[in-house]
Motif scaffolding. Sequence first.
Motif, short mmCIF file in Angstrom:
data_model
loop_
_atom_site.label_atom_id
_atom_site.label_comp_id
_atom_site.label_asym_id
_atom_site.label_seq_id
_atom_site.Cartn_x
_atom_site.Cartn_y
_atom_site.Cartn_z
N TYR A 1 -9.96 26.07 13.31
CA TYR A 1 -10.15 26.19 11.86
C TYR A 1 -9.31 27.36 11.37
CZ TYR A 1 -12.23 27.96 7.57
OH TYR A 1 -12.40 28.46 6.30
N THR B 1 -9.90 29.60 5.15
CA THR B 1 -9.49 29.13 3.83
C THR B 1 -9.67 30.18 2.74
OG1 THR B 1 -11.68 28.08 3.70
CG2 THR B 1 -9.81 26.66 4.25
N GLY C 1 -5.73 28.41 5.23
CA GLY C 1 -5.95 27.06 5.71
C GLY C 1 -6.11 26.09 4.55
N GLU C 2 -5.84 24.83 4.83
CA GLU C 2 -5.90 23.80 3.79
C GLU C 2 -7.00 22.78 4.03
OE1 GLU C 2 -4.50 23.81 0.92
OE2 GLU C 2 -3.39 25.66 1.35
N HIS C 3 -7.90 23.05 4.97
CA HIS C 3 -9.02 22.14 5.23
C HIS C 3 -10.31 22.94 5.39
CE1 HIS C 3 -6.27 18.83 5.82
NE2 HIS C 3 -5.55 19.60 6.61
N LEU C 4 -11.38 22.39 4.90
CA LEU C 4 -12.68 22.98 5.16
C LEU C 4 -12.93 22.96 6.66
CD1 LEU C 4 -14.82 21.45 2.27
CD2 LEU C 4 -14.09 23.82 2.54
N PRO D 1 -14.35 22.49 10.46
CA PRO D 1 -14.89 21.34 11.18
C PRO D 1 -16.32 21.59 11.66
CG PRO D 1 -13.58 22.65 12.67
CD PRO D 1 -13.48 23.32 11.32
N SER E 1 -20.84 22.74 2.57
CA SER E 1 -20.05 21.64 3.14
C SER E 1 -20.36 21.46 4.62
CB SER E 1 -18.55 21.88 2.92
OG SER E 1 -18.02 22.78 3.88
N ARG F 1 -11.70 27.82 -3.58
CA ARG F 1 -10.66 26.82 -3.32
C ARG F 1 -11.15 25.46 -3.83
NH1 ARG F 1 -7.34 28.03 1.05
NH2 ARG F 1 -6.15 26.31 0.16
N ARG G 1 -9.95 22.81 -4.98
CA ARG G 1 -9.30 21.59 -4.53
C ARG G 1 -9.87 21.14 -3.17
NH1 ARG G 1 -4.99 20.54 -1.74
NH2 ARG G 1 -4.40 22.71 -1.51
N LEU G 2 -10.25 22.12 -2.35
CA LEU G 2 -10.84 21.76 -1.06
C LEU G 2 -12.30 21.33 -1.21
CD1 LEU G 2 -9.51 24.58 1.32
CD2 LEU G 2 -8.39 22.50 0.50
N VAL H 1 -15.94 17.13 -1.16
CA VAL H 1 -17.23 17.37 -0.53
C VAL H 1 -18.34 17.31 -1.56
CG1 VAL H 1 -18.63 19.05 0.72
CG2 VAL H 1 -16.20 18.80 1.24
N HIS I 1 -14.73 15.87 5.99
CA HIS I 1 -14.38 17.08 6.72
C HIS I 1 -13.37 16.77 7.80
CE1 HIS I 1 -17.52 19.61 4.97
NE2 HIS I 1 -17.92 18.43 4.61
N ARG I 2 -12.33 17.57 7.82
CA ARG I 2 -11.32 17.40 8.84
C ARG I 2 -11.05 18.72 9.52
NH1 ARG I 2 -7.32 15.11 4.49
NH2 ARG I 2 -8.69 16.54 3.38
N GLY I 3 -11.05 18.71 10.82
CA GLY I 3 -10.59 19.90 11.54
C GLY I 3 -9.08 19.81 11.66
N ASN I 4 -8.49 20.77 12.28
CA ASN I 4 -7.04 20.75 12.43
C ASN I 4 -6.58 20.06 13.70
OD1 ASN I 4 -6.62 22.10 10.04
ND2 ASN I 4 -6.95 24.08 11.02
#
Lengths: 280, 280
Positions: A109, A112, A125-128, A130, A155, B261, B263-264, B268, B276-279
């Motif tokens: 992760y 963010t 970071g661009e994702h919440l 995991p 979330s 954030r 947009r993120l 949700v 939800h997405r991890g990297n």
Amino acid sequence: VTRIACCQLAPRVGDLDGNRGLALAAVRAAVTAGAEVVVLPELVTSGYVFSSAAEAAALAVPADGPLLAGWSEAGAGAVVVGGFCELGEDGRVFNSAAVVDGSGVRAVYRKTHLWDREKLFFTPGEHLPPVVDTAVGRVGVAICYDLEFPELTRSLALAGADLVAVPTNWPLGPRPEGERPPEVVIAMAAARVNRVAFACCDRSGTERGQRWTEGSAVVDADGWVVAGPVAGTGTLLADVDLRRAREKALTDLAHCLDDRRPRLYAPVTAEPAGNHRGNL
Amino acid sequence: VTRIACCQLAPRVGDLDGNRGLALAAVRAAVTAGAEVVVLPELVTSGYVFSSAAEAAALAVPADGPLLAGWSEAGAGAVVVGGFCELGEDGRVFNSAAVVDGSGVRAVYRKTHLWDREKLFFTPGEHLPPVVDTAVGRVGVAICYDLEFPELTRSLALAGADLVAVPTNWPLGPRPEGERPPEVVIAMAAARVNRVAFACCDRSGTERGQRWTEGSAVVDADGWVVAGPVAGTGTLLADVDLRRAREKALTDLAHCLDDRRPRLYAPVTAEPAGNHRGNL
């Protein structure tokens, strides 16, 4: 119950090898003490108070390198969550946390919500974060300042987290006599309103003039601190029944997640202001 | 600074006239003590523990009737926020709170998160609470269980609230020795992450077997309790600098609202899970 360890360490900025050894020794000792989840501080690989973006970049390591593989090996089957200074494929540098178990790196992760001067050193970071299905339950991640954004902790609950592991470096700030660190109060509230356990691993000591809070805490799904703080360098151990986090019903007619009103929140979340209406 | 009063009263279920008198006397006494904002409990007009929807309906009053006009008059220019059992135009019954000042009723909020058996008695509101520009600053409203939804308290901060007045009836629950009521911990966290002051007015005593927490508290924009609790029936007074709530910058490079954030969060918030997405 699940035994959770928070290893409140004092990494030295710039000392990759020394910090690697500190973390591995702490993970091994925690596992020997029966820990099934081991949480390490934020940026435990590199230290935190960088003087420049170049310094941070020089200390960044890839997620698929030997450093995180070492955490997996030292964990001997336990879940290890810790912060590291991540070198991305494209040379960008992230303030990241990894979830590692016996099978290797399960998720990375990238923070963010960057705090203060982190904005000078890291790409956000661009994702919440995991939520990872592990042997002990579903483990979510947040890093330090992320905690102050209830959107993020919510979330994680919505994604099914039983436990949120929080690698952190809390700068010591003023607080009234007898009060807990404000970050712990925020974790207690996030735990309570989401019915999710939190394990916050702070660091110890002072780095380049920045004193740390030494506020590591484990909070159960009712929102109560069950372990912490620990003074100085040391490991906090707590036995927590993570299954309690699956009980989201508060009464026969109340439920902490189902009672949300997403249709009402949506416009507020999407736009910064101006969507509020009273009834008159 | 602004002097805030929370009048922790013991209304009697069903006694509209008696409860009206209790509230008016408390508002007058608070104003005499210098209060510029007076907060009353949830459903202070009717009592709380209804045995049926018919009982609630029989105790409901319209927002434009003499009851709230009385609060305005007793307030003598102060801002009064209190809970009342509202009769809607169409006969529906709401668990509402009014914001009243010398000019009359400024806003009515219909509780959007109904707790437990309230779902049997009330229609849920369909709008997030308002923020009202008053002589002392921008006053937002939340009612009791609403506090447990950080989406709502965040929305009030985004709408510019300096102070959130929280009429409440907190059922007494178990908590570890030495801990504050969990609702106060949640208010402290909401205050801290949003940099907004909170004034929670609980009620006292026991009603139809339900004991109340008596946990009234005023929390400043740093998240610290500056007054409360008060035992039994009584009025809490606190002087709070509400201008501090306009300082949303935490450092030169950190800001509690701008660092969000959206947009993120948006996907949700709109959907319950699965975004939800991890990297990895």
